[in-house]
Scaffold this motif. Structure first.
Motif, PDB file in Angstrom:
ATOM      1  N   VAL A 102       1.418  -1.231   0.242  1.00  0.00           N
ATOM      2  CA  VAL A 102       0.170   0.190  -0.114  1.00  0.00           C
ATOM      3  C   VAL A 102       1.029   1.590  -0.226  1.00  0.00           C
ATOM      4  CG1 VAL A 102      -1.744  -0.723   1.248  1.00  0.00           C
ATOM      5  CG2 VAL A 102      -0.001  -0.207   2.787  1.00  0.00           C
ATOM      6  N   CYS A 103       0.557   1.945  -0.493  1.00  0.00           N
ATOM      7  CA  CYS A 103       1.260   3.429  -0.674  1.00  0.00           C
ATOM      8  C   CYS A 103       2.371   2.661  -1.966  1.00  0.00           C
ATOM      9  CB  CYS A 103       1.602   3.879   1.055  1.00  0.00           C
ATOM     10  SG  CYS A 103       0.923   4.555   1.448  1.00  0.00           S
ATOM     11  N   CYS A 104       1.803   2.610  -2.833  1.00  0.00           N
ATOM     12  CA  CYS A 104       2.863   1.856  -3.379  1.00  0.00           C
ATOM     13  C   CYS A 104       4.143   2.432  -4.350  1.00  0.00           C
ATOM     14  CB  CYS A 104       2.493   0.653  -5.045  1.00  0.00           C
ATOM     15  SG  CYS A 104       1.959   1.235  -5.676  1.00  0.00           S
ATOM     16  N   ALA A 125      -0.871  -0.726  -4.413  1.00  0.00           N
ATOM     17  CA  ALA A 125      -2.094   0.106  -4.577  1.00  0.00           C
ATOM     18  C   ALA A 125      -1.469   1.558  -3.877  1.00  0.00           C
ATOM     19  CB  ALA A 125      -3.744   0.527  -3.760  1.00  0.00           C
ATOM     20  N   ASP A 126      -2.305   2.706  -4.970  1.00  0.00           N
ATOM     21  CA  ASP A 126      -1.410   4.393  -4.710  1.00  0.00           C
ATOM     22  C   ASP A 126      -2.814   4.940  -4.950  1.00  0.00           C
ATOM     23  OD1 ASP A 126       1.659   5.186  -3.647  1.00  0.00           O
ATOM     24  OD2 ASP A 126       0.211   7.181  -4.813  1.00  0.00           O
ATOM     25  N   ILE A 127      -2.577   6.345  -4.171  1.00  0.00           N
ATOM     26  CA  ILE A 127      -3.769   7.629  -4.758  1.00  0.00           C
ATOM     27  C   ILE A 127      -3.455   8.042  -5.682  1.00  0.00           C
ATOM     28  CG2 ILE A 127      -3.237   8.650  -3.216  1.00  0.00           C
ATOM     29  CD1 ILE A 127      -5.819   9.524  -1.747  1.00  0.00           C
ATOM     30  N   ASP A 128      -2.134   7.997  -5.296  1.00  0.00           N
ATOM     31  CA  ASP A 128      -1.683   8.972  -6.971  1.00  0.00           C
ATOM     32  C   ASP A 128      -1.783   8.297  -8.063  1.00  0.00           C
ATOM     33  OD1 ASP A 128      -0.593  10.529  -8.605  1.00  0.00           O
ATOM     34  OD2 ASP A 128       1.239  10.494  -7.873  1.00  0.00           O
ATOM     35  N   GLY A 149      -6.219   4.059  -5.514  1.00  0.00           N
ATOM     36  CA  GLY A 149      -7.816   4.625  -4.290  1.00  0.00           C
ATOM     37  C   GLY A 149      -6.958   4.835  -3.532  1.00  0.00           C
ATOM     38  N   ASP A 150      -7.682   4.692  -1.892  1.00  0.00           N
ATOM     39  CA  ASP A 150      -7.125   5.346  -0.305  1.00  0.00           C
ATOM     40  C   ASP A 150      -6.656   4.297  -0.198  1.00  0.00           C
ATOM     41  OD1 ASP A 150      -7.030   7.088   1.463  1.00  0.00           O
ATOM     42  OD2 ASP A 150      -8.386   6.734   2.160  1.00  0.00           O
ATOM     43  N   LEU A 151      -5.251   3.924   0.227  1.00  0.00           N
ATOM     44  CA  LEU A 151      -4.962   2.946   1.339  1.00  0.00           C
ATOM     45  C   LEU A 151      -5.839   1.611   1.158  1.00  0.00           C
ATOM     46  CD1 LEU A 151      -4.301   4.470   4.522  1.00  0.00           C
ATOM     47  CD2 LEU A 151      -3.273   4.378   3.149  1.00  0.00           C
ATOM     48  N   PHE A 152      -6.585   0.767   1.613  1.00  0.00           N
ATOM     49  CA  PHE A 152      -6.830  -0.712   1.686  1.00  0.00           C
ATOM     50  C   PHE A 152      -8.206  -0.791   0.461  1.00  0.00           C
ATOM     51  CE2 PHE A 152      -4.937  -0.691   6.119  1.00  0.00           C
ATOM     52  CZ  PHE A 152      -4.209  -1.615   5.739  1.00  0.00           C
ATOM     53  N   ALA A 168       4.505  -1.137   3.726  1.00  0.00           N
ATOM     54  CA  ALA A 168       3.925   0.039   4.226  1.00  0.00           C
ATOM     55  C   ALA A 168       5.278   1.400   3.643  1.00  0.00           C
ATOM     56  CB  ALA A 168       2.615   0.257   4.676  1.00  0.00           C
ATOM     57  N   ASN A 169       5.614   1.605   2.562  1.00  0.00           N
ATOM     58  CA  ASN A 169       6.496   2.711   3.086  1.00  0.00           C
ATOM     59  C   ASN A 169       5.366   3.970   2.666  1.00  0.00           C
ATOM     60  OD1 ASN A 169       8.547   4.054   3.915  1.00  0.00           O
ATOM     61  ND2 ASN A 169       9.287   3.801   1.723  1.00  0.00           N
ATOM     62  N   VAL A 170       5.549   4.860   4.025  1.00  0.00           N
ATOM     63  CA  VAL A 170       3.743   5.634   3.751  1.00  0.00           C
ATOM     64  C   VAL A 170       4.829   6.726   3.694  1.00  0.00           C
ATOM     65  CG1 VAL A 170       2.577   3.681   4.525  1.00  0.00           C
ATOM     66  CG2 VAL A 170       3.587   5.616   6.254  1.00  0.00           C
ATOM     67  N   ARG A 191       3.344  15.968  -3.346  1.00  0.00           N
ATOM     68  CA  ARG A 191       3.512  16.071  -1.497  1.00  0.00           C
ATOM     69  C   ARG A 191       3.372  15.286  -1.121  1.00  0.00           C
ATOM     70  NH1 ARG A 191       4.039  21.429   1.497  1.00  0.00           N
ATOM     71  NH2 ARG A 191       3.446  20.861   3.455  1.00  0.00           N
ATOM     72  N   VAL A 192       1.936  14.257  -2.167  1.00  0.00           N
ATOM     73  CA  VAL A 192       1.326  13.392  -1.204  1.00  0.00           C
ATOM     74  C   VAL A 192       2.041  11.999  -0.919  1.00  0.00           C
ATOM     75  CG1 VAL A 192       0.048  12.291  -3.752  1.00  0.00           C
ATOM     76  CG2 VAL A 192      -1.146  11.670  -1.683  1.00  0.00           C
ATOM     77  N   GLY A 193       3.160  12.263  -1.731  1.00  0.00           N
ATOM     78  CA  GLY A 193       4.234  10.941  -1.260  1.00  0.00           C
ATOM     79  C   GLY A 193       5.371  11.643   0.030  1.00  0.00           C
ATOM     80  N   LEU A 194       5.412  13.106   0.568  1.00  0.00           N
ATOM     81  CA  LEU A 194       6.457  13.223   1.064  1.00  0.00           C
ATOM     82  C   LEU A 194       5.473  13.187   2.555  1.00  0.00           C
ATOM     83  CD1 LEU A 194       7.897  15.934  -0.903  1.00  0.00           C
ATOM     84  CD2 LEU A 194       8.802  13.648  -0.283  1.00  0.00           C
TER      85      LEU A 194
HETATM   86  C1  LIG Z   1       6.972   8.111   0.724  1.00  0.00           C
HETATM   87  S1  LIG Z   1       5.898   7.310  -0.936  1.00  0.00           S
HETATM   88  C2  LIG Z   1       6.555   5.903  -1.110  1.00  0.00           C
HETATM   89  C3  LIG Z   1       6.584   5.035  -2.113  1.00  0.00           C
HETATM   90  C4  LIG Z   1       6.780   3.328  -2.468  1.00  0.00           C
HETATM   91  N1  LIG Z   1       6.458   2.679  -1.181  1.00  0.00           N
HETATM   92  C5  LIG Z   1       8.375   3.588  -2.166  1.00  0.00           C
HETATM   93  O1  LIG Z   1       8.879   2.669  -1.551  1.00  0.00           O
HETATM   94  O2  LIG Z   1       9.314   3.848  -3.038  1.00  0.00           O
HETATM   95  C6  LIG Z   1       4.672   7.219  -0.518  1.00  0.00           C
HETATM   96  C7  LIG Z   1       3.807   7.032  -1.788  1.00  0.00           C
HETATM   97  O3  LIG Z   1       2.503   7.030  -0.753  1.00  0.00           O
HETATM   98  C8  LIG Z   1       1.147   7.431  -1.489  1.00  0.00           C
HETATM   99  N2  LIG Z   1       0.289   7.844  -0.821  1.00  0.00           N
HETATM  100  C9  LIG Z   1       0.053   8.739  -0.186  1.00  0.00           C
HETATM  101  N3  LIG Z   1      -1.334   9.003   1.190  1.00  0.00           N
HETATM  102  C10 LIG Z   1      -1.583   8.153   0.296  1.00  0.00           C
HETATM  103  C11 LIG Z   1      -3.319   7.132   0.912  1.00  0.00           C
HETATM  104  N4  LIG Z   1      -3.862   8.020   1.214  1.00  0.00           N
HETATM  105  N5  LIG Z   1      -4.065   6.395   0.176  1.00  0.00           N
HETATM  106  C12 LIG Z   1      -2.953   5.727  -1.484  1.00  0.00           C
HETATM  107  N6  LIG Z   1      -1.396   5.903  -1.132  1.00  0.00           N
HETATM  108  C13 LIG Z   1      -0.728   7.224  -0.827  1.00  0.00           C
HETATM  109  C14 LIG Z   1       1.826   8.732  -2.374  1.00  0.00           C
HETATM  110  O4  LIG Z   1       0.981   9.143  -3.136  1.00  0.00           O
HETATM  111  C15 LIG Z   1       3.132   7.766  -2.777  1.00  0.00           C
HETATM  112  O5  LIG Z   1       3.214   6.998  -3.807  1.00  0.00           O
END
Ligand SMILES: C[S@@+](CC[C@H](N)C(=O)[O-])C[C@H]1O[C@@H](n2cnc3c(N)ncnc32)[C@H](O)[C@@H]1O
Length: 270
Positions: A102-104, A125-128, A149-152, A168-170, A191-194
């Motif tokens: 998740v948050c892939c 899965a990822d939201i972006d 989509g959002d998380l699970f 889950a590397n969120v 920004r959603v990834g950080l």
């Molecule tokens: C820190 S990055 C890590 C990406 C990947 N896991 C890696 O290690 O390279 C976090 C990821 O979480 C996604 N993300 C943030 N909030 C999310 C949510 N509510 N649901 C799904 N994905 C989310 C972002 O779009 C981003 O791709």
């Protein structure tokens, strides 16, 4: 005609990159020269890099666990630090494991598990939407399934209670510190990834809360955190009913919380 790769040409490219502030100018010059199919393309690639774009976006890929992972602009660039989390997960996974990322982001972690665990069944899965497009490319060869989509939320219900490894590397940077990240991250990655919220753990708390419903008995959740988040992250996973351990790597400068859903007890056992 391919780009000029003579020592003189390499030195000229490296000098341009060095002047633009690239610390590993020689190595980057080699990579850009190899990537360019013509002199004109090399000029364009060097120009983008000298203007501050992350090398991985200019090349179109990042190295992760020995794999070339496709990364498009704005998609989180997989960090070498996260190879530690990948190694921990690979050590826990048995052949045929059900793996969910998740948050892939680009799908780098899922791809590493698919490459290293025989018969792994991989979902991500990822939201972006940009991340989902990348992850689909990176997981196609492994037959991985990628959802948006959002998380699970977007995962198939049939995975409930069956996930052996939940990656889950969120995002875990506190909101107030996103502006302090290196420009390559804060100016170029979404920004959603950080942004992990006020203390950086808002997304992890949500993942921990949902994890028990998706993990198989004895299944593991692995999340990278910063060292100063250890106590709060451990509290978050234990509050969700999971056991928690913390592993660290000095070499990778990485800290990972490894949570587990307790294996079901034998009803006859005391
Ligand atoms: C820190 S990055 C890590 C990406 C990947 N896991 C890696 O290690 O390279 C976090 C990821 O979480 C996604 N993300 C943030 N909030 C999310 C949510 N509510 N649901 C799904 N994905 C989310 C972002 O779009 C981003 O791709």
């Amino acid at each position: 005609m391919p780009a000029d790769d003579t020592p003189a040409a390499r030195s000229a490219v490296a000098a341009r990159l060095r002047a633009a502030g690239c610390v590993y100018a020689e190595d980057e010059a080699d990579l850009l020269i190899s990537a360019a199919r013509s002199e004109a393309e090399l000029t364009a690639l060097v120009g983008r890099r000298a203007a501050g774009q992350p090398l991985e976006y200019v090349l179109g890929w990042a190295e992760f666990c020995g794999l070339q992972i496709a990364v498009d602009p704005t998609v989180f660039i997989p960090r070498r630090r996260t190879e530690f989390l990948a190694g921990q997960a690979i050590a826990l996974a048995r052949p045929g494991a059900v793996v969910v990322d998740v948050c892939c982001g680009s799908g780098a972690l899922a791809a590493a598990l698919a490459a290293a665990v025989p018969g792994a069944r991989v979902h991500a899965a990822d939201i972006d939407p940009a991340a989902v497009r990348c992850a689909r490319r990176n997981l196609a060869a492994a037959g991985g399934h990628v959802y948006q989509g959002d998380l699970f939320g977007p995962l198939p219900a049939g995975l409930r209670g069956r996930v052996d490894i939940l990656l889950a590397n969120v995002p875990y940077v506190p909101t107030s510190e996103v502006g302090l990240l290196p420009p390559e991250a804060r100016d170029h990655e979404a920004r959603v990834g950080l942004d992990g919220g006020a203390d950086g753990l808002e997304v992890l708390r949500r993942v921990a809360g949902g994890a028990p419903g998706w993990l198989a008995p004895g299944g593991h959740l692995l999340s990278e955190i910063s060292e100063r988040q250890v106590a709060a992250a451990t509290a978050a996973v234990t509050a969700a009913g999971l056991t928690a351990a913390v592993t660290r790597s000095v070499e990778h400068d990485a800290t990972v919380v490894v949570a587990a859903r307790p294996a079901e007890q034998d009803p006859g056992a005391r």
